[in-house]
Design an enzyme around this catalytic site. Structure first.
Site, short mmCIF file in Angstrom:
data_model
loop_
_atom_site.label_atom_id
_atom_site.label_comp_id
_atom_site.label_asym_id
_atom_site.label_seq_id
_atom_site.Cartn_x
_atom_site.Cartn_y
_atom_site.Cartn_z
N VAL A 124 -64.82 -0.38 -11.41
CA VAL A 124 -64.34 -1.09 -10.22
C VAL A 124 -63.23 -2.09 -10.53
CG1 VAL A 124 -66.45 -0.86 -8.87
CG2 VAL A 124 -66.22 -2.80 -10.44
N TYR A 137 -59.25 -8.35 -20.90
CA TYR A 137 -60.14 -8.00 -22.00
C TYR A 137 -61.35 -7.21 -21.56
CZ TYR A 137 -57.60 -11.70 -24.46
OH TYR A 137 -56.63 -12.47 -25.03
N VAL A 164 -64.80 -3.25 -15.87
CA VAL A 164 -65.98 -3.58 -15.10
C VAL A 164 -66.42 -2.35 -14.30
CG1 VAL A 164 -66.95 -5.12 -13.33
CG2 VAL A 164 -65.24 -5.99 -14.94
N ASP A 217 -59.66 -20.99 -15.67
CA ASP A 217 -58.90 -19.88 -15.07
C ASP A 217 -59.31 -19.69 -13.61
OD1 ASP A 217 -57.08 -17.84 -14.88
OD2 ASP A 217 -58.32 -16.34 -15.87
N1 ATP Z 1 -69.58 -9.03 -10.87
C1 ATP Z 1 -68.61 -8.26 -10.41
N2 ATP Z 1 -68.79 -7.49 -9.33
C2 ATP Z 1 -67.80 -6.70 -8.86
N3 ATP Z 1 -66.57 -6.62 -9.41
C3 ATP Z 1 -66.33 -7.37 -10.49
C4 ATP Z 1 -67.32 -8.23 -11.05
N4 ATP Z 1 -66.79 -8.86 -12.12
C5 ATP Z 1 -65.53 -8.42 -12.22
N5 ATP Z 1 -65.24 -7.53 -11.25
C6 ATP Z 1 -63.96 -6.84 -11.06
O1 ATP Z 1 -63.36 -6.59 -12.31
C7 ATP Z 1 -62.08 -7.24 -12.41
C8 ATP Z 1 -61.93 -7.80 -13.82
O2 ATP Z 1 -62.95 -8.75 -14.06
P1 ATP Z 1 -62.68 -10.14 -14.73
O3 ATP Z 1 -61.63 -10.86 -13.95
O4 ATP Z 1 -63.98 -10.85 -14.86
O5 ATP Z 1 -62.13 -9.69 -16.14
P2 ATP Z 1 -61.15 -10.40 -17.13
O6 ATP Z 1 -60.80 -9.46 -18.23
O7 ATP Z 1 -61.78 -11.66 -17.59
O8 ATP Z 1 -59.93 -10.66 -16.15
P3 ATP Z 1 -58.66 -11.63 -16.18
O9 ATP Z 1 -57.53 -10.81 -16.69
O10 ATP Z 1 -58.47 -12.02 -14.74
O11 ATP Z 1 -58.99 -12.81 -17.03
C9 ATP Z 1 -62.10 -8.31 -11.34
O12 ATP Z 1 -60.84 -8.54 -10.82
C10 ATP Z 1 -63.01 -7.69 -10.29
O13 ATP Z 1 -62.23 -6.86 -9.46
#
Ligand code: ATP
Length: 473
Positions: free
Chosen positions: A31, A36, A39, A146
């Site tokens: 999704v 990094y 999901v 962030d």
């Molecule tokens: N608990 C969740 N339920 C549904 N979708 C989620 C969830 N956690 C993350 N996502 C989806 O996955 C994407 C990536 O998650 P997240 O932002 O936590 O990752 P990241 O690698 O830390 O991202 P960023 O580059 O923003 O730091 C989010 O934009 C969201 O669309």
């Protein structure tokens, strides 16, 4: 809630090989992905609960997220970490509650579809939820680093939760509190109020040497210690090499070189490291997503505090009110320029001591004779709303209102009051993306295409009793 469209092809596959995960969870679709992480939406086999499996490809980001979420267990406005899987030489996989949409989708829907934008009672309910979540983080000495609309996830019922703690840091020292804002507003579950009132438990940090497999999380850990939001004392750990970033992506995600399009042609680089894994050390200034980054970060500060989150919240509130990003900089210098053009220059008068910021004397800006002002950026908004944003967007971090102070703010406590969750309009994230443009969706598909399988065309991965199978089409 609208129906989800078909998921994009899966690009990460290692999660499908993890028997300890697939035996407990049926992986349904990917999704999202971040700098990094990948999901997935998944179903817990034991009770059919829908969860998100976040496969984190970076050790430090996983460590930070688990550590913060363990500390913040059972806080209503912080995402729930059910459990995690982490074995040596493998990516951590966090089992999170599944939240189908986010505040960015709300803003987008309001801009494109909702006549009159977000209603006042809705704006206030979103604000209250953000502030409650942030207050709990700060009371637990956690700086998120962030905050942005897309990291504020929303349940189908309208419960907003702060998510993505991959850049979070925890303060070392206990801090002090000035009151309790949780007996106001109607929507807070009573169990959480009890949790907030308890003194903080000491949560042992993850042992960096011992990588656990399947940490089960059960006990309540959302206690709150008195705090002073203006403390700058952090436990240390180490950041990845870092530099440039943009408005939509977290800083650590896209750091590559310093601001090369810098109109002032100045050398402007970030610390590659921050502190040590075992204790005190300088912080990196390269955190957060540019449009939401506080000026002290843009000027290279390495001893900033929780207040950087409050600046980000100011930017988010302004966006909720105007439906446009307040400071959409396209480089870090441009970011500072945008801030100054609206708020005026940063001088020793508005923030005594700012000249000591590491990059203050390196980057110089011409005097902005007539700053645009927040009022002009928030047209048709009341003086109280402008004032609320102004209380957060102070150059001097010590002058920024805390989350707790804002929860007591007149604006949030007078008519029209925040509406109940059940009356919030909650757009589907995918519905808006689809309607928007095919370019956006195609961009998404191209993003993060570092999979070993990309050259083989699209792939379909199925979990089987013996592991998984991959079909290329
Ligand atoms: N608990 C969740 N339920 C549904 N979708 C989620 C969830 N956690 C993350 N996502 C989806 O996955 C994407 C990536 O998650 P997240 O932002 O936590 O990752 P990241 O690698 O830390 O991202 P960023 O580059 O923003 O730091 C989010 O934009 C969201 O669309």
């Amino acid at each position: 809630m609208e129906e989800h469209p078909p998921s994009p092809p899966s690009k990460s596959w290692s999660i499908y090989t993890r028997r300890e995960i697939t035996s407990k969870y049926e992986i349904l679709e990917r999704v999202g992905s971040g700098a990094y992480s990948d999901v997935y939406r998944a179903r817990r086999r034991s009770d059919s609960l829908t969860v998100a499996l976040k496969e984190v490809h970076d050790y430090q980001s996983a460590f930070r997220e688990i550590e913060a979420l363990q500390t913040l267990q059972n806080c209503p406005n912080v995402i729930v970490l059910h459990e995690y899987f982490w074995r040596e030489d493998e990516d951590a996989v966090l089992v999170l509650e599944y939240l189908p949409t986010d505040l960015a989708a709300v803003i987008k829907a309001a801009k494109k579809k909702w006549e009159g934008g977000i209603r006042l009672g809705e704006v206030k309910r979103w604000m209250v939820q953000i502030l409650r979540g942030l207050d709990v983080c700060h009371r637990n000495s956690i700086v998120h680093r962030d905050l942005k609309p897309s990291n504020l996830l929303i349940s189908a019922e309208g419960l907003l939760k702060i998510a993505d703690f991959g850049q979070a840091r925890i303060l070392l020292a206990p801090v002090f509190v000035d009151g309790d804002a949780y007996n106001q507003f109607d929507e807070q579950p009573s169990s959480s109020q009890t949790a907030f009132a308890r003194p903080a438990e000491v949560v042992p940090p993850l042992d960096s040497q011992v990588i656990e497999e399947r940490g089960e999380l059960g006990s309540e850990k959302c206690g709150m210690e008195p705090y002073d939001v203006r403390t700058n004392d952090f436990s240390g750990d180490i950041d990845e090499d870092s530099a440039t970033h943009d408005g939509g992506t977290s800083c650590l995600a896209t750091c590559a070189a310093s601001d090369v399009e810098d109109p002032f042609q100045q050398t402007y680089s970030y610390e590659a490291e921050e502190g040590r894994i075992d204790g005190n050390g300088p912080l990196t200034s390269c955190v957060g997503t540019r449009w939401f980054r506080a000026p002290e970060l843009l000027y290279g500060s390495t001893n900033y505090g929780l207040e950087i989150d409050l600046w980000s919240v100011g930017c988010i509130f302004a966006e909720l009110l105007s439906l446009e990003p307040l400071f959409p900089g396209n480089s870090d210098i441009d970011q500072l320029g945008k801030i100054f053009s609206i708020l005026g220059n940063l001088t020793d008068e508005v923030w005594p001591g700012c000249v000591r910021l590491p990059d203050y004397k390196i980057i110089s800006f011409g005097k902005v004779e007539k700053p645009v002002g927040l009022e002009a950026c928030l047209p048709n908004r009341s003086p109280d709303e402008v004032l609320l944003v102004r209380k957060l967007l102070c150059f001097d971090p010590a002058s920024r209102a805390t989350a707790m102070e804002l929860l007591h703010d007149k604006y949030l406590n007078e008519e029209p009051l925040p509406i109940p969750l059940s009356e919030l309009r909650i757009p589907s994230k995918h519905g808006i993306q689809d309607e928007d443009s095919s370019v956006e969706w195609n961009d998404y598909k191209d993003f993060d295409s570092d999979s070993d399988f990309d050259d083989f065309g699209s792939s379909h991965i199925t979990t089987t009793d013996n592991g998984f199978s991959i079909r290329f089409t």
